[in-house]
Design an enzyme around this catalytic site. Structure first.
Site, PDB file in Angstrom:
ATOM      1  NE  ARG A 107      42.031  41.830  45.486  1.00 29.06           N
ATOM      2  CZ  ARG A 107      42.880  41.166  44.697  1.00 29.06           C
ATOM      3  NH1 ARG A 107      42.948  41.491  43.416  1.00 29.06           N
ATOM      4  NH2 ARG A 107      43.622  40.201  45.174  1.00 29.06           N
TER       5      ARG A 107
ATOM      6  CD  GLU B 177      40.984  45.714  40.872  1.00 29.48           C
ATOM      7  OE1 GLU B 177      40.291  44.879  40.248  1.00 29.48           O
ATOM      8  OE2 GLU B 177      42.214  45.608  41.006  1.00 29.48           O
TER       9      GLU B 177
ATOM     10  CG  HIS C 247      37.845  42.416  36.839  1.00 30.75           C
ATOM     11  ND1 HIS C 247      38.148  42.586  35.506  1.00 30.75           N
ATOM     12  CD2 HIS C 247      39.024  42.386  37.505  1.00 30.75           C
ATOM     13  CE1 HIS C 247      39.462  42.664  35.365  1.00 30.75           C
ATOM     14  NE2 HIS C 247      40.016  42.543  36.558  1.00 30.75           N
TER      15      HIS C 247
ATOM     16  CD  GLU D 115      45.940  37.330  36.572  1.00 33.21           C
ATOM     17  OE1 GLU D 115      45.971  36.758  37.683  1.00 33.21           O
ATOM     18  OE2 GLU D 115      45.300  38.383  36.365  1.00 33.21           O
TER      19      GLU D 115
ATOM     20  NE  ARG E  97      39.751  36.590  36.475  1.00 42.13           N
ATOM     21  CZ  ARG E  97      40.493  37.690  36.540  1.00 42.13           C
ATOM     22  NH1 ARG E  97      41.754  37.678  36.102  1.00 42.13           N
ATOM     23  NH2 ARG E  97      39.988  38.795  37.047  1.00 42.13           N
TER      24      ARG E  97
END
Length: 509
Positions: free
Chosen positions: A281, A283, A290, A432, A483
């Site tokens: 990712r 991002e 993250h 999440e 995570r």
């Protein structure tokens, strides 16, 4: 791939340019040929559909016993009773006289006059012969014609009674027949298939090395492990957060997810698949949770009736995993706790499930205003986690039926309200860890949703085309394992769970 002897040398450059030109012309010619074939297939499909309905279903008093299932009814309209289904491989003499319901692919169809048709239905390599015989008040001649007119490899649901013929059945693995009383087409395949199914059929030998608890659980649930490419031509989830690269002169990127390929595996009748591998990712997320590269667990499976079947796997998998960690890894957890003290995770034997609307209402009652058709931000997720812990005594729960606008393009809309979707997220300690959903398996709707999400459909054309040959309703989810470890152990930063973490500022060592 070119062999070493085919690599052009300096004095062959002119010849190489000529070859490139010829190659481009050949590519254009092949593309035109494929487009012509596609149009011919669509025309044939329309003609077949017209022929199959030449006897009006509306005039048939037994029309409710057969036909094409509307897409609306496949959007998780009815909750599943999985005990009602029988696997084709389980159809044996012991079930003689029993009513069964099966789902599989219509491998071959054969009409015997106007009053009888035979269908061989295949599921995961097992095949059974289904007999459709015209009889008063049960099966009409129109139903027999419908059965004979099915396109090969279409997904069908068959209701009927198991019978045992007096002579051996040739060409099927199961030595029983189903006397059909109801027949429904779940998804119609194109009439012209890209490959010969018989030629492609091969017996499979599964060799598995030792697995840890996640893999053991999934294998016990009839999942097959797959490995998908990490170099892809287009974005796998949409958006711009991808690592772009040059792939021999073609634009490419690192896969954000094995999403598209695991769905293709389902279309290939794998039934249930999973993969554990790297996910990328791009991002610019400078947070405690993250990473730009992490280890993902991705799961996809056929859905019989309702997307809650996917949530059932989440429930059993994670309760099994948590139990294993607590019971078998206590010394490791104690070692972590000595350096980073944490409270054991609170979870229920049957995982709590809340609808998105219920979560929004709980937040509203606590004084937090949320857009009912928007997504939850980090603060709202944490607050809801606190409220859930106080009310239900659990730090692990599922929130489902999210607004469609905040989900990926391949998410199935709800049957009763297209503003919502058959999707879910899973939370640990208010954060999440999982996004999942029922997928869109109808190619036209899939292309429409991709365009609505700003995705260039040409970059995912092979993905969309894979649903044109019969695709079962299906769904799945993805989870970042770092995570999960971070939240289970109550750590304050995900980088503590990765040996060589990769974030927006770290690419070495």
């Amino acid at each position: 791939m070119s062999s070493e002897s085919e690599i052009p040398k300096p004095d062959q450059e002119g010849e190489d340019e000529s070859s490139k030109s010829a190659s481009k012309k050949a590519s254009k010619k092949e593309a035109a040929k494929q487009e012509k074939l596609r149009r011919r297939q669509e025309a044939a499909l329309a003609a077949a559909a017209a022929a199959a309905t030449s006897l009006s279903i509306e005039e048939d008093p037994l029309a409710a016993n057969y036909g094409n299932i509307p897409l609306l009814d496949l959007q998780s309209k009815v909750e599943a009773d999985l005990k009602a289904w029988t696997k084709v491989g389980d159809l044996t003499h012991e079930l003689k006289g029993k009513e069964v319901l099966i789902r599989g692919r219509a491998q071959t169809m054969r009409a015997v006059g106007k009053n009888m048709a035979f269908i061989v239905v295949r599921e995961k390599g097992f095949t059974v012969q289904c007999v459709v015989t015209a009889q008063p008040d049960v099966v009409s001649k129109q139903m027999v014609k419908f059965a004979a007119g099915l396109s090969r490899e279409s997904i069908v649901d068959v209701h009927g009674v198991v019978s045992v013929p007096s002579i051996a059945i040739k060409g099927t693995t199961q030595q029983v027949e189903i006397q059909v009383s109801k027949l429904y087409c779940v998804d119609k395949a194109m009439p012209t298939l890209p490959i010969n199914i018989e030629d492609a059929s091969r017996s499979r030998l599964h060799l598995h090395p030792p697995y840890f608890v996640v893999e053991q659980f999934l294998l016990s649930e009839d999942f097959i492990e797959i490995h998908t490419p990490k170099l892809i031509a287009g974005s796998s989830e949409g958006g711009s957060a991808v690592f772009k690269l040059d792939y021999k002169g073609q634009p490419a990127c690192l896969a954000q997810s094995p999403q598209l390929h695991k769905q293709m595996a389902i279309c290939g009748d794998f039934g249930r698949v999973f993969e554990i591998g790297p996910v990328f990712r791009a991002e610019d997320s400078y947070t405690h949770r993250h990473l730009c590269e992490f280890t993902g667990l991705d799961i996809e499976l056929e859905i019989r009736q309702h997307y809650t079947e996917v949530m059932d796997i989440v429930d059993r998998l994670f309760v099994t995993m948590f139990d294993h960690l607590n019971n078998k890894c206590s010394k490791d957890l104690e070692a972590v706790g000595r350096q980073y003290p944490f409270e054991p995770l609170k979870y229920l034997r049957k995982t709590l499930r809340l609808k998105f609307e219920e979560g929004v209402q709980m937040l509203k009652e606590a004084g937090v205003e949320i857009d009912p058709y928007g997504d939850l931000n980090t603060e709202s997720e944490r607050k809801l986690g606190q409220l859930v812990l106080e009310k239900y005594g659990t730090e692990f729960y599922i929130l489902h039926r999210y607004p469609l606008a905040v989900r990926p393009f391949y998410t199935m809309p709800c049957f009763d309200d297209p503003k919502y979707s058959n999707s879910f997220d899973v939370f640990i300690r208010g954060e999440e860890i999982i996004s999942g959903a029922q997928r869109v398996h109808a190619p036209e709707l899939l292309a429409e949703r991709a365009q609505a999400c700003g995705i260039d459909v040409s970059t995912i054309s092979t993905y969309i085309d894979s649903f044109r040959y019969g695709a079962p309703p299906h769904g799945g989810f993805g989870v970042g394992l770092e995570r999960v470890v971070m939240l289970f152990c109550g750590l304050n930063n995900i980088r503590k769970t990765s040996l060589f973490p990769r974030d927006p500022l770290r690419i070495a060592p």
